[in-house]
Structures are given as structure tokens and as C-alpha cells.
Design a protein around this motif. Structure first.
Motif, PDB file in Angstrom:
ATOM      1  N   GLY A 156       2.317   1.921  -3.267  1.00  0.00           N
ATOM      2  CA  GLY A 156       1.347   2.230  -4.321  1.00  0.00           C
ATOM      3  C   GLY A 156       1.238   1.168  -5.397  1.00  0.00           C
ATOM      4  N   ASN A 186       0.821  -1.209   0.000  1.00  0.00           N
ATOM      5  CA  ASN A 186       0.000   0.000   0.000  1.00  0.00           C
ATOM      6  C   ASN A 186       0.857   1.262   0.000  1.00  0.00           C
ATOM      7  OD1 ASN A 186      -3.208  -0.245   0.537  1.00  0.00           O
ATOM      8  ND2 ASN A 186      -2.160  -2.082   1.225  1.00  0.00           N
ATOM      9  N   LYS A 202      -7.495  -4.126  -3.611  1.00  0.00           N
ATOM     10  CA  LYS A 202      -7.439  -2.957  -4.474  1.00  0.00           C
ATOM     11  C   LYS A 202      -6.757  -3.388  -5.763  1.00  0.00           C
ATOM     12  CE  LYS A 202      -8.225   1.587  -4.480  1.00  0.00           C
ATOM     13  NZ  LYS A 202      -9.442   2.255  -4.020  1.00  0.00           N
ATOM     14  N   SER A 247      -5.548   5.564   3.414  1.00  0.00           N
ATOM     15  CA  SER A 247      -5.816   4.246   3.990  1.00  0.00           C
ATOM     16  C   SER A 247      -5.686   4.352   5.501  1.00  0.00           C
ATOM     17  CB  SER A 247      -4.821   3.211   3.456  1.00  0.00           C
ATOM     18  OG  SER A 247      -4.784   2.079   4.290  1.00  0.00           O
ATOM     19  N   LYS A 300      -5.664   9.739  -1.955  1.00  0.00           N
ATOM     20  CA  LYS A 300      -5.492   8.406  -1.400  1.00  0.00           C
ATOM     21  C   LYS A 300      -5.389   8.508   0.115  1.00  0.00           C
ATOM     22  CE  LYS A 300      -2.192   4.556  -1.419  1.00  0.00           C
ATOM     23  NZ  LYS A 300      -0.890   4.086  -1.934  1.00  0.00           N
TER      24      LYS A 300
END
Length: 215
Positions: free
Chosen positions: A56, A53, A83, A200, A198
Motif C-alpha cells: 500500500g 502495491n 499510482k 488490482s 482497492k
């Protein structure tokens, strides 16, 4: 249960509630009562999921346990959130009802790491951190867009210890890929004056705990 969607996230600092104008302009209606979401994130021994994550990568996953409000005889769910580029696919499996956090932890220790509870393959997982927050739920009149607002975010290395608080509100628009053009036009028309970005909770919580020297 499988859910496939696209997501747009908008980040606001505590005290900035300008996104409420968007909810009013878009005539969003509340669809569920507010509730507290509790998520325990798990990862491989080398923390592959969090680093995928952070770096990316186009294909990445998160694995978590989730329950709502206080864990007293409540149902707990195991979720795998994939994802794939911009697409989000979520697989959800109920683990049953647990009377308290102690009973859940015993179950996790015995079953989660090596049993085929999800993905139909063995996983060697360990608990990394816990995130709790309050969530509000809205939907537009056409029922093409859902909006969630997350606030009072708290992160824990261990849920029995004092949390770190994240002073942000996370506004997220969720929609089916076929409604992408509708969503883009809707955001412009109803003046959500912010850039989607973005974000998370797992990754940002990991960074916060790491920077604090807790991880």
C-alpha cells in the motif's frame, strides 16, 4: 499519451448483477463495443512493483503490455500506470503491429528489458503473468464519468497454459479529479449499493498464482 484520473472500484461475485440498476438509474450509455483485454505484466527482479502495491505504498507503478481481442496483426501498447496516493497517471506507447504472440515475444525478449521504451531510463524487467478479461464501456450523459465492467477474468503464468478463472465482476468508475464531488453525489443519488475498495488485477492475480503454487 498521458491520462490522469481518479478511480473507484466495486467488486461483485459472479451472478450478482445489482450494479446494472446503477447503470439504468444513471442513464449510462454504451460508448464502445465489448472487447477482450489482454495484459502482460512485467516487474523488477525482486518484484518491487507488486510488493509496493501489496504494502500500500503511496507511490507505486505497474508496467504492462496490452492488446485487444485476438493478437493477429494487432497493435500492442506498452503502458506504465503510476499510482500517486489516490491519483492514477497512465503513460501509453505503441510498440507497433504484431502478427501473433510468437512475434511479440521475440520483440519483447530483444527490446523490452533494457531499452529506453518508457520512463526514459533503462529497466531490467521480466515477465510475471498475463491477465485476460472481457470489458464493457459506458459513459454518463454529462460525460464526466466513465464506467467499465470487467468479467470472465482469466490469469496465466504462461499464456499457452490453462488459466485460473477469477469469479468476479469489477465495476470501475473513472473521472477527472475536478469531478470528485460530482462522482460522490452521483453514486449516492443513483444507488450503487456497494463499497468501493482497492483492487488490482496484477496484485490479485499474483496472489492467486502464488497461492496455487504456480509462481
Amino acid at each position: 499519451m498521458k491520462d490522469m484520473r481518479l478511480e473507484k472500484k466495486f467488486i461483485y461475485q459472479n451472478g450478482d448483477t445489482t450494479y446494472k440498476s446503477f447503470l439504468i438509474n444513471g442513464m449510462f450509455k454504451k460508448i464502445y463495443p465489448n472487447r477482450k483485454i489482454n495484459s502482460v505484466y512485467f516487474d523488477c527482479e525482486n518484484l518491487k512493483n507488486v510488493w509496493d502495491n501489496i504494502n500500500g505504498f503511496g507511490k507505486r507503478i505497474k508496467i504492462r503490455l496490452r492488446w485487444y481481442n485476438q493478437l493477429l496483426n494487432k497493435e500492442v501498447f506498452l503502458e506504465e500506470k503510476k499510482k500517486i496516493n489516490l491519483m492514477t497517471v497512465k503513460n501509453v506507447k505503441s510498440l507497433g503491429v504484431f502478427k501473433d504472440i510468437l512475434e511479440l515475444k521475440k520483440f519483447v525478449k530483444k527490446n523490452l528489458s533494457h531499452e529506453k521504451l518508457i520512463l526514459n531510463k533503462h529497466l531490467n524487467l521480466s515477465e510475471v503473468l498475463t491477465v485476460s478479461y472481457d470489458r464493457e464501456y459506458y459513459q454518463d450523459v454529462s460525460k464526466k464519468l466513465r464506467v467499465t465492467i470487467d468479467k470472465n477474468i482469466e490469469i496465466y503464468k504462461n499464456i499457452e497454459l490453462k488459466p485460473i478463472k477469477i469469479e468476479k465482476h469489477i465495476v470501475e468508475i473513472k473521472y477527472h479529479p475536478k469531478n470528485s464531488m460530482f462522482c460522490n453525489n452521483f453514486v449516492l443519488k443513483n444507488k450503487l449499493n456497494n463499497r468501493n475498495q482497492k483492487y488490482s488485477k496484477y496484485v490479485n492475480s499474483f496472489i492467486e498464482l502464488n497461492d496455487s503454487g504456480i509462481l
